[in-house]
Each structure stands twice: as structure tokens, then as C-alpha cells.
Design an enzyme around this catalytic site. Sequence first.
Site, PDB file in Angstrom:
ATOM      1  N   GLU A   1      40.334  29.921  44.872  1.00  0.00           N
ATOM      2  CA  GLU A   1      39.288  31.793  44.478  1.00  0.00           C
ATOM      3  C   GLU A   1      39.917  32.846  44.903  1.00  0.00           C
ATOM      4  O   GLU A   1      40.235  33.763  45.097  1.00  0.00           O
ATOM      5  CB  GLU A   1      37.639  31.107  44.871  1.00  0.00           C
ATOM      6  CG  GLU A   1      36.699  30.062  44.724  1.00  0.00           C
ATOM      7  CD  GLU A   1      36.726  30.337  42.827  1.00  0.00           C
ATOM      8  OE1 GLU A   1      37.986  31.200  42.009  1.00  0.00           O
ATOM      9  OE2 GLU A   1      35.844  30.493  41.873  1.00  0.00           O
TER      10      GLU A   1
ATOM     11  N   HIS B   1      36.231  23.204  50.520  1.00  0.00           N
ATOM     12  CA  HIS B   1      36.244  22.276  49.128  1.00  0.00           C
ATOM     13  C   HIS B   1      35.419  21.082  49.800  1.00  0.00           C
ATOM     14  O   HIS B   1      35.615  20.704  50.576  1.00  0.00           O
ATOM     15  CB  HIS B   1      37.656  22.732  48.455  1.00  0.00           C
ATOM     16  CG  HIS B   1      37.292  21.901  47.406  1.00  0.00           C
ATOM     17  ND1 HIS B   1      37.117  20.785  46.980  1.00  0.00           N
ATOM     18  CD2 HIS B   1      37.286  23.121  45.899  1.00  0.00           C
ATOM     19  CE1 HIS B   1      36.956  21.001  45.570  1.00  0.00           C
ATOM     20  NE2 HIS B   1      37.215  22.366  45.279  1.00  0.00           N
TER      21      HIS B   1
HETATM   22  N1  ACO Z   1      33.019  29.213  55.798  1.00  0.00           N
HETATM   23  C1  ACO Z   1      32.422  29.338  57.295  1.00  0.00           C
HETATM   24  N2  ACO Z   1      32.430  27.608  57.250  1.00  0.00           N
HETATM   25  C2  ACO Z   1      32.446  27.168  56.318  1.00  0.00           C
HETATM   26  C3  ACO Z   1      32.802  26.719  54.654  1.00  0.00           C
HETATM   27  C4  ACO Z   1      34.059  28.045  54.904  1.00  0.00           C
HETATM   28  N3  ACO Z   1      34.214  28.743  54.006  1.00  0.00           N
HETATM   29  N4  ACO Z   1      32.844  25.959  54.391  1.00  0.00           N
HETATM   30  C5  ACO Z   1      32.101  25.293  54.742  1.00  0.00           C
HETATM   31  N5  ACO Z   1      32.014  25.554  55.451  1.00  0.00           N
HETATM   32  C6  ACO Z   1      31.126  25.049  56.973  1.00  0.00           C
HETATM   33  C7  ACO Z   1      29.195  24.883  56.529  1.00  0.00           C
HETATM   34  O1  ACO Z   1      29.211  25.707  57.102  1.00  0.00           O
HETATM   35  C8  ACO Z   1      29.543  23.099  57.116  1.00  0.00           C
HETATM   36  O2  ACO Z   1      28.806  23.424  58.450  1.00  0.00           O
HETATM   37  P1  ACO Z   1      27.519  23.120  59.188  1.00  0.00           P
HETATM   38  O3  ACO Z   1      27.964  21.916  59.268  1.00  0.00           O
HETATM   39  O4  ACO Z   1      27.338  23.595  60.628  1.00  0.00           O
HETATM   40  O5  ACO Z   1      26.161  23.426  58.107  1.00  0.00           O
HETATM   41  C9  ACO Z   1      30.639  22.485  57.109  1.00  0.00           C
HETATM   42  O6  ACO Z   1      31.500  23.677  56.763  1.00  0.00           O
HETATM   43  C10 ACO Z   1      30.463  21.772  56.075  1.00  0.00           C
HETATM   44  O7  ACO Z   1      30.499  22.327  55.027  1.00  0.00           O
HETATM   45  P2  ACO Z   1      29.283  22.010  53.480  1.00  0.00           P
HETATM   46  O8  ACO Z   1      28.387  22.931  53.085  1.00  0.00           O
HETATM   47  O9  ACO Z   1      29.080  20.412  53.651  1.00  0.00           O
HETATM   48  O10 ACO Z   1      30.886  21.463  52.843  1.00  0.00           O
HETATM   49  P3  ACO Z   1      30.924  21.284  51.171  1.00  0.00           P
HETATM   50  O11 ACO Z   1      31.533  20.382  50.497  1.00  0.00           O
HETATM   51  O12 ACO Z   1      29.282  21.164  50.876  1.00  0.00           O
HETATM   52  O13 ACO Z   1      31.366  22.935  50.772  1.00  0.00           O
HETATM   53  C11 ACO Z   1      32.232  25.039  49.628  1.00  0.00           C
HETATM   54  C12 ACO Z   1      31.989  23.447  49.791  1.00  0.00           C
HETATM   55  C13 ACO Z   1      31.084  24.604  48.780  1.00  0.00           C
HETATM   56  C14 ACO Z   1      32.882  25.348  49.097  1.00  0.00           C
HETATM   57  C15 ACO Z   1      32.405  25.491  51.112  1.00  0.00           C
HETATM   58  O14 ACO Z   1      33.404  25.071  51.569  1.00  0.00           O
HETATM   59  C16 ACO Z   1      31.791  27.104  50.412  1.00  0.00           C
HETATM   60  O15 ACO Z   1      30.515  27.331  50.927  1.00  0.00           O
HETATM   61  N6  ACO Z   1      33.325  28.059  50.573  1.00  0.00           N
HETATM   62  C17 ACO Z   1      32.803  28.940  50.842  1.00  0.00           C
HETATM   63  C18 ACO Z   1      32.548  29.426  49.006  1.00  0.00           C
HETATM   64  C19 ACO Z   1      33.772  29.499  48.496  1.00  0.00           C
HETATM   65  O16 ACO Z   1      34.854  29.350  48.501  1.00  0.00           O
HETATM   66  N7  ACO Z   1      33.247  28.624  47.063  1.00  0.00           N
HETATM   67  C20 ACO Z   1      34.362  28.302  46.068  1.00  0.00           C
HETATM   68  C21 ACO Z   1      34.816  27.306  45.942  1.00  0.00           C
HETATM   69  S1  ACO Z   1      36.201  26.549  44.901  1.00  0.00           S
HETATM   70  C22 ACO Z   1      35.137  26.303  43.483  1.00  0.00           C
HETATM   71  O17 ACO Z   1      33.815  25.982  43.191  1.00  0.00           O
HETATM   72  C23 ACO Z   1      36.152  26.417  42.053  1.00  0.00           C
END
Ligand code: ACO
Length: 366
Positions: free
Chosen positions: A305, A245
Site C-alpha cells: 500500500e 503484513h
Molecule cells: N505499525 C505499527 N505496529 C504494527 C504495524 C504497523 N503497521 N503492523 C503490525 N504492528 C504491530 C501490532 O500492533 C501488533 O502489536 P502487539 O503485538 O503489541 O499488539 C504486532 O505488530 C503484530 O501485529 P498483528 O496485528 O498481529 O499483525 P497482523 O498480521 O494481524 O497484521 C496488518 C497485518 C493488518 C497488515 C498490520 O501490519 C497493519 O495493521 N498494518 C498497517 C495497515 C496496512 O498497511 N494495511 C495494508 C495491508 S496490505 C493489504 O492488505 C493489501
Amino acid sequence: MKTAIAPSPTGLEQVVACETRLSHVDGEKGQLWLRGLSLEQAVNRLDWQGLIGLLWQDLCPIPTQAEFGLGRAQAFEQLAPFWPHLQNLKAFEALRAGLDLLPGEPQACDLLSASQVLLAGWLRLQSGQSPLRPTPENEAVTDFGRMITGKTPDSSWVQALTCYWISVSDHGLNASTFAARVIASTRSDLRSAVLGALGALKGPLHGGAPGPVLDMLDAIGSPERARPWLEAELAAGQRLMGFGHRIYRVRDPRADVLRQALQAWQNNPTNHNNTRLALARSVESVALEILAAHKPERKLETNVEFYTALLLESLGFEREVFTPLFALGRLVGWAAHVSEQNLYGRLIRPQSRYIGPPAEDAGQGV
Ligand code: ACO
């Protein structure tokens, strides 16, 4: 002369873009407040009408239960000519198109009522049945369930879905709410803001994740396959749906509230017996372990989620309607944010930093 613009962190992380009285997300403590109520207090104290009263007070007219009922009845008449078109669309597109087709300038109550009629009617059509006329005197969530199945739903079903909708009703300046506020800040209308917000919600990094959570559980199939499957996904550069998140650095409090709602619902002997929970619990614990090793510097915990998917499936919904159902809950928050933006906000218009090629005539003195 160069213009000095402070570099903004990617994705506007930690940028405060507006003030709100509606909700507060404490990402370090893992707490969500809705107008001063903790999420746990909100789900224990409020029903659907209570949620509307809480979030819309001082911002939008608060419809009574009867007014919501009349809103559903009116929407049913307005949408009747369009069912042949709407039934051929996917659920999300049908919701979006249906809201766009409403005549006049629909207000918050109209959009919310119409959304419930749209989704229930669309579900009927997919199972080869005609949409059911609303019963205006019914409580809104109860009537939503009745419009889908033709039967008055069990009170525990209503309670579980209400708990879900309260849990997702508002969440600070999430992407879809931000989109709604940007649109409202141009003095556009509420429907346009809601349609824009829907577009932002649809993406898998926001409200589009719960369907893929079930796809993941299907693909894993049994607890012993969780570790190799999840490791292979990460090795292939995939994100694990339902984890991570932008704000929470600890567990998303909504995940626990929804897990408890799921357990309460499954304890009721009259409901569908969902055998997924045991698999989901083991997938969750392996995923958290693997994510901690994969990204030790970035705390990746279970988000809303993951248990949304399990709860909505257990309530009898297909995964295609998970994101539209999310929208029906979040619409309460969007409407409140749009009113708040209109009352106190200013045009939202940030700047970009130009990194393209220099102007062709630069330095030539013309
Ligand atoms: N699985 C694997 N790696 C992850 C995940 C995940 N679920 N979430 C973040 N990371 C990694 C990213 O790949 C990134 O790696 P990098 O630095 O090597 O590129 C690092 O962690 C940081 O991630 P960011 O993209 O900077 O995190 P951000 O705050 O932008 O993303 C998000 C948050 C979009 C929710 C992300 O965690 C994600 O994509 N989760 C999976 C999708 C999901 O569950 N979405 C629902 C969110 S809840 C809602 O909106 C209601």
C-alpha cells in the site's frame, strides 16, 4: 461431555483453509507467484488481456478485447438511469451500489467491465462532466483512462496502471478473497461474492490503507519531521499505514515492483512531476528503523500500500478512489477464486469455541 476443538491461532494465522492453483505467497522469501509466474515475470510479460488469460484459464470464460468492449458498452447503457443517485455516493459506495444495480446475473466479464465504467463515470461526475460512452474497440485500460479524461492516455500511463492491477490481482487467501470464497461456498452467485469481498477490502487493515499513507505523508510534510511524527504515532498506539503484513516477514515484493513502476512513469517527461517520492523514501527508511526497534520480534516491512499510494497519486488519481482502484484489480482474482471454489470446494463452515455463560439449566439434570 466436552467437545475437543483444537484452539485456532488468533486470526486463523497459519491455518490452511483451501487449495488454489491461482497464486502463492512465500512470506519468508518475499515472493509472489501468479500461476507459476513470479510477479516480476508477470508484470514484464503480461498486459491486461494477458492477466485475464492467466488467471481465468480453465475457470471462467476468457473474453476477447472486443467482448470486454461490448461489456463496457452494455454496462454504460444499464447504468445510465442511475448516475444521479450514484454521483452523490462516495466512490467506494458508488462502485458497490452500481454493481448491485446491474440487471440479471452478471458474470465475471460483466462485473469487471461495469466496474471500469462505474469508476470512470463517477470521476467524470465529480468534476462536473457527464460520463463518457466507452469505445468498445479500445484496449480496456486505455479505454478506462479515456473514459475519465476524454483523451487517449499515454502508453506509459496505461503500462503503469496495468502493472498496478497485475500486482494486486491475486494474493493467496487474503481477507477479501477468503470472504468471496466463503460466500461462493454456499452456492451463492458471483455478484454476491464480489460484493462481500468489497466489504472486506474496504477496511484499513486490508485495501483501505493507501489513502491514509498519503495522509501520513501530508502530516509529516518534510523529512526532518519524520522521526518525531512517527515516534509519536507509535507512542499513541497507532499503526503506521503501509507497513506490516500477515504473511510477509520480509519486504512485500509488490512494493518494489510498484516503486519501479513509479520511477519508470516519473522518468517520462510528459507525466505529472510528483515531488513526493523523495519525502516518501526518507519516511520509509525512518519508519522501518523505528518499527524494528518498536517490535524487534515481529518483522514489520513496507507493504504494497505504501507505493500504491504514491503510484496512483502520480497517475493523477485522488486518494478517495485508491481502494476502488484496488478492487478493480483484485476483482480478476476474486472471480477466478469463486470459480475455483465452485469447481473443487466444499461449504466453508468452521466452528467456534463457546466462551459465554454456561447454560442456565447446566447440571440440573433436565
Ligand atoms: N505499525 C505499527 N505496529 C504494527 C504495524 C504497523 N503497521 N503492523 C503490525 N504492528 C504491530 C501490532 O500492533 C501488533 O502489536 P502487539 O503485538 O503489541 O499488539 C504486532 O505488530 C503484530 O501485529 P498483528 O496485528 O498481529 O499483525 P497482523 O498480521 O494481524 O497484521 C496488518 C497485518 C493488518 C497488515 C498490520 O501490519 C497493519 O495493521 N498494518 C498497517 C495497515 C496496512 O498497511 N494495511 C495494508 C495491508 S496490505 C493489504 O492488505 C493489501
